[in-house]
Design an enzyme around this catalytic site. Structure first.
Site, PDB file in Angstrom:
ATOM      1  N   SER A 141       2.910   4.979  15.558  1.00 23.47           N
ATOM      2  CA  SER A 141       3.806   4.222  14.671  1.00 23.47           C
ATOM      3  C   SER A 141       5.168   4.902  14.625  1.00 23.47           C
ATOM      4  O   SER A 141       5.278   6.122  14.816  1.00 23.47           O
ATOM      5  CB  SER A 141       3.244   4.178  13.248  1.00 23.47           C
ATOM      6  OG  SER A 141       4.222   3.708  12.336  1.00 23.47           O
ATOM      7  N   TYR A 154      -0.595   7.922   6.300  1.00 22.89           N
ATOM      8  CA  TYR A 154      -0.337   7.125   7.504  1.00 22.89           C
ATOM      9  C   TYR A 154       0.537   7.920   8.479  1.00 22.89           C
ATOM     10  O   TYR A 154       0.214   8.058   9.666  1.00 22.89           O
ATOM     11  CB  TYR A 154       0.346   5.814   7.099  1.00 22.89           C
ATOM     12  CG  TYR A 154       0.518   4.817   8.220  1.00 22.89           C
ATOM     13  CD1 TYR A 154      -0.580   4.189   8.798  1.00 22.89           C
ATOM     14  CD2 TYR A 154       1.785   4.487   8.695  1.00 22.89           C
ATOM     15  CE1 TYR A 154      -0.426   3.268   9.821  1.00 22.89           C
ATOM     16  CE2 TYR A 154       1.957   3.559   9.703  1.00 22.89           C
ATOM     17  CZ  TYR A 154       0.847   2.952  10.273  1.00 22.89           C
ATOM     18  OH  TYR A 154       1.011   2.040  11.279  1.00 22.89           O
ATOM     19  N   ALA A 155       1.642   8.468   7.957  1.00 27.14           N
ATOM     20  CA  ALA A 155       2.562   9.232   8.806  1.00 27.14           C
ATOM     21  C   ALA A 155       1.863  10.446   9.407  1.00 27.14           C
ATOM     22  O   ALA A 155       2.048  10.763  10.588  1.00 27.14           O
ATOM     23  CB  ALA A 155       3.781   9.667   7.997  1.00 27.14           C
ATOM     24  N   SER A 157      -1.386  10.826   9.976  1.00 25.55           N
ATOM     25  CA  SER A 157      -2.376  10.423  10.977  1.00 25.55           C
ATOM     26  C   SER A 157      -1.692  10.026  12.284  1.00 25.55           C
ATOM     27  O   SER A 157      -2.186  10.340  13.372  1.00 25.55           O
ATOM     28  CB  SER A 157      -3.243   9.276  10.455  1.00 25.55           C
ATOM     29  OG  SER A 157      -2.486   8.098  10.260  1.00 25.55           O
ATOM     30  N   LYS A 158      -0.539   9.342  12.190  1.00 27.03           N
ATOM     31  CA  LYS A 158       0.138   8.882  13.409  1.00 27.03           C
ATOM     32  C   LYS A 158       0.844  10.032  14.135  1.00 27.03           C
ATOM     33  O   LYS A 158       0.844  10.080  15.376  1.00 27.03           O
ATOM     34  CB  LYS A 158       1.126   7.763  13.067  1.00 27.03           C
ATOM     35  CG  LYS A 158       0.448   6.480  12.564  1.00 27.03           C
ATOM     36  CD  LYS A 158      -0.541   5.896  13.563  1.00 27.03           C
ATOM     37  CE  LYS A 158      -1.019   4.508  13.157  1.00 27.03           C
ATOM     38  NZ  LYS A 158      -1.940   3.918  14.125  1.00 27.03           N
ATOM     39  N   ILE A 187       6.126  -4.993  13.140  1.00 26.90           N
ATOM     40  CA  ILE A 187       5.569  -6.056  13.980  1.00 26.90           C
ATOM     41  C   ILE A 187       4.891  -7.072  13.059  1.00 26.90           C
ATOM     42  O   ILE A 187       4.152  -6.673  12.146  1.00 26.90           O
ATOM     43  CB  ILE A 187       4.521  -5.477  14.975  1.00 26.90           C
ATOM     44  CG1 ILE A 187       5.069  -4.240  15.726  1.00 26.90           C
ATOM     45  CG2 ILE A 187       4.059  -6.558  15.947  1.00 26.90           C
ATOM     46  CD1 ILE A 187       6.252  -4.477  16.622  1.00 26.90           C
TER      47      ILE A 187
HETATM   48  N1  LIG Z   1       2.144  -4.145  12.422  1.00 27.31           N
HETATM   49  C1  LIG Z   1       3.024  -3.158  12.413  1.00 27.31           C
HETATM   50  O1  LIG Z   1       4.176  -3.325  11.954  1.00 27.31           O
HETATM   51  C2  LIG Z   1       2.666  -1.803  12.964  1.00 27.31           C
HETATM   52  C3  LIG Z   1       3.680  -0.852  13.051  1.00 27.31           C
HETATM   53  C4  LIG Z   1       3.385   0.407  13.557  1.00 27.31           C
HETATM   54  C5  LIG Z   1       2.101   0.697  13.972  1.00 27.31           C
HETATM   55  N2  LIG Z   1       1.132  -0.245  13.870  1.00 27.31           N
HETATM   56  C6  LIG Z   1      -0.210   0.138  14.321  1.00 27.31           C
HETATM   57  O2  LIG Z   1      -0.706  -0.807  15.239  1.00 27.31           O
HETATM   58  C7  LIG Z   1      -2.124  -0.892  15.122  1.00 27.31           C
HETATM   59  C8  LIG Z   1      -2.519  -2.349  14.922  1.00 27.31           C
HETATM   60  O3  LIG Z   1      -1.838  -2.825  13.794  1.00 27.31           O
HETATM   61  P1  LIG Z   1      -1.839  -4.368  13.374  1.00 27.31           P
HETATM   62  O4  LIG Z   1      -0.535  -4.610  12.747  1.00 27.31           O
HETATM   63  O5  LIG Z   1      -2.313  -5.205  14.490  1.00 27.31           O
HETATM   64  O6  LIG Z   1      -2.927  -4.287  12.188  1.00 27.31           O
HETATM   65  P2  LIG Z   1      -4.008  -5.324  11.692  1.00 27.31           P
HETATM   66  O7  LIG Z   1      -4.380  -4.868  10.327  1.00 27.31           O
HETATM   67  O8  LIG Z   1      -3.540  -6.705  11.882  1.00 27.31           O
HETATM   68  O9  LIG Z   1      -5.222  -5.045  12.700  1.00 27.31           O
HETATM   69  C9  LIG Z   1      -5.904  -3.824  12.671  1.00 27.31           C
HETATM   70  C10 LIG Z   1      -7.305  -4.050  13.206  1.00 27.31           C
HETATM   71  O10 LIG Z   1      -8.006  -2.801  13.099  1.00 27.31           O
HETATM   72  C11 LIG Z   1      -9.326  -3.113  12.662  1.00 27.31           C
HETATM   73  N3  LIG Z   1      -9.958  -1.958  12.007  1.00 27.31           N
HETATM   74  C12 LIG Z   1      -9.602  -1.399  10.832  1.00 27.31           C
HETATM   75  N4  LIG Z   1     -10.464  -0.437  10.507  1.00 27.31           N
HETATM   76  C13 LIG Z   1     -11.395  -0.380  11.502  1.00 27.31           C
HETATM   77  C14 LIG Z   1     -12.532   0.401  11.741  1.00 27.31           C
HETATM   78  N5  LIG Z   1     -12.953   1.340  10.861  1.00 27.31           N
HETATM   79  N6  LIG Z   1     -13.234   0.213  12.877  1.00 27.31           N
HETATM   80  C15 LIG Z   1     -12.850  -0.738  13.754  1.00 27.31           C
HETATM   81  N7  LIG Z   1     -11.789  -1.543  13.577  1.00 27.31           N
HETATM   82  C16 LIG Z   1     -11.066  -1.362  12.464  1.00 27.31           C
HETATM   83  C17 LIG Z   1      -9.136  -4.259  11.688  1.00 27.31           C
HETATM   84  O11 LIG Z   1     -10.359  -4.951  11.448  1.00 27.31           O
HETATM   85  C18 LIG Z   1      -8.090  -5.087  12.376  1.00 27.31           C
HETATM   86  O12 LIG Z   1      -8.631  -6.073  13.227  1.00 27.31           O
HETATM   87  C19 LIG Z   1      -2.521   0.017  13.958  1.00 27.31           C
HETATM   88  O13 LIG Z   1      -2.952   1.256  14.453  1.00 27.31           O
HETATM   89  C20 LIG Z   1      -1.222   0.176  13.196  1.00 27.31           C
HETATM   90  O14 LIG Z   1      -1.166   1.384  12.476  1.00 27.31           O
HETATM   91  C21 LIG Z   1       1.375  -1.490  13.378  1.00 27.31           C
END
Ligand SMILES: NC(=O)c1ccc[n+]([C@@H]2O[C@H](COP(=O)([O-])OP(=O)(O)OC[C@H]3O[C@@H](n4cnc5c(N)ncnc54)[C@H](O)[C@@H]3O)[C@@H](O)[C@H]2O)c1
Length: 250
Positions: A141, A154-155, A157-158, A187
């Site tokens: 992230s 969060y920060a 972990s990333k 996103i």
């Molecule tokens: N959306 C953003 O703006 C953004 C920005 C930076 C980083 N990210 C990172 O991108 C990745 C995906 O984000 P997203 O926006 O698609 O999130 P989202 O919440 O839409 O999807 C995350 C998915 O992870 C699954 N998940 C959660 N806990 C779980 C577990 N214990 N075991 C298995 N699956 C599990 C959820 O069921 C979900 O389908 C994440 O790691 C997030 O930190 C997202």
């Protein structure tokens, strides 16, 4: 460039495939010929349906990434396909709290899903990855790179995931295994849905983002595809920001 057969005959594990960025990655890989083993704790029927339009195959496996037995089952399922070419760690959660109010359980859960889960999956898959000269892509992230209030777990972990990426790139490079990460900015996914109705939050993000738009899941998936493919054959230990330029601007 990713084409319709870039990942032909490849078996790719992607976590977090029920929605958002993980679903977009599953679509990109199945559209390029791969067999994708999708590991998510939620129902994945939307992804099954979306991927059925493509030449590859999508196989959902209900998985809690924090459970070693579930992680092992995903790896076993992928091995039945003949090996593991790529592992993409997408599953993640964001928890928000001030440091004073932070509950131990929230801190532990965040690290368990965002950092320990990827570590365990890579560990379980590593012998297969060495056999195929495979690749790993971790989704980090922007907040692994820049500070933000109320997001300490969060920060952490990333940033930890980026450290894991660099350490494993050094360790596994001699075996022909590449390990990289992608760091998205804002996103539009179910994770960020709670912010979408807040005009001032969105206006702030757009103001701080040189490309003046929010990101799409496909913006992230295409960079994941690049890092998973031979187009990035001499890239390892790298983190690519996919944030519209936000982290590198004032
Ligand atoms: N959306 C953003 O703006 C953004 C920005 C930076 C980083 N990210 C990172 O991108 C990745 C995906 O984000 P997203 O926006 O698609 O999130 P989202 O919440 O839409 O999807 C995350 C998915 O992870 C699954 N998940 C959660 N806990 C779980 C577990 N214990 N075991 C298995 N699956 C599990 C959820 O069921 C979900 O389908 C994440 O790691 C997030 O930190 C997202």
């Amino acid at each position: 460039m990713i084409t319709g057969d870039t990942f032909n005959e490849q078996t790719i594990i992607v976590t977090g495939t029920a929605q958002g960025i993980g679903k977009a990655c599953a679509e990109l890989f199945t559209d390029s010929g791969a067999t994708v083993i999708g590991a998510d704790i939620r129902d994945q029927s939307e992804t099954v349906s979306a991927c059925s339009a493509y030449s590859g195959t999508f196989q959902p496996v209900t998985t809690d990434i924090t459970e070693q037995s579930d992680v092992d089952a995903v790896v076993e399922r992928a091995k039945e396909e003949g090996g593991i070419d790529v592992v993409v760690n997408v599953a993640g959660v964001v928890t928000r709290s001030s440091i004073e109010a932070y509950a131990d359980a929230d801190w532990d859960n965040s690290l368990a899903i965002n950092l320990t889960g990827p570590f365990r999956l890579i560990r379980a898959a590593v012998s297969e990855l060495k056999a195929t000269n495979g690749t790993v892509v971790n989704i980090s992230s922007i907040y692994g790179h820049i500070g933000r209030d109320d997001r300490s777990s969060y920060a952490s972990s990333k940033a930890g995931l980026d450290g894991l990426t660099r350490a494993l790139a050094a360790e596994l490079g001699p075996d022909g295994v590449r390990v990289n990460s992608v760091s998205p900015g804002f996103i539009e996914t179910p994770m960020t849905e709670p912010y979408m109705d807040d005009d001032s939050v969105i206006a702030d993000f757009l103001e701080q983002t040189p490309l003046r738009r929010l990101g799409k899941p496909s913006d992230v998936a295409s960079v994941v595809g690049f890092l998973a493919s031979d187009a990035s054959a001499y890239v390892t230990g790298e983190t690519i920001l996919v944030d519209g330029g936000r982290a590198k601007s004032e």
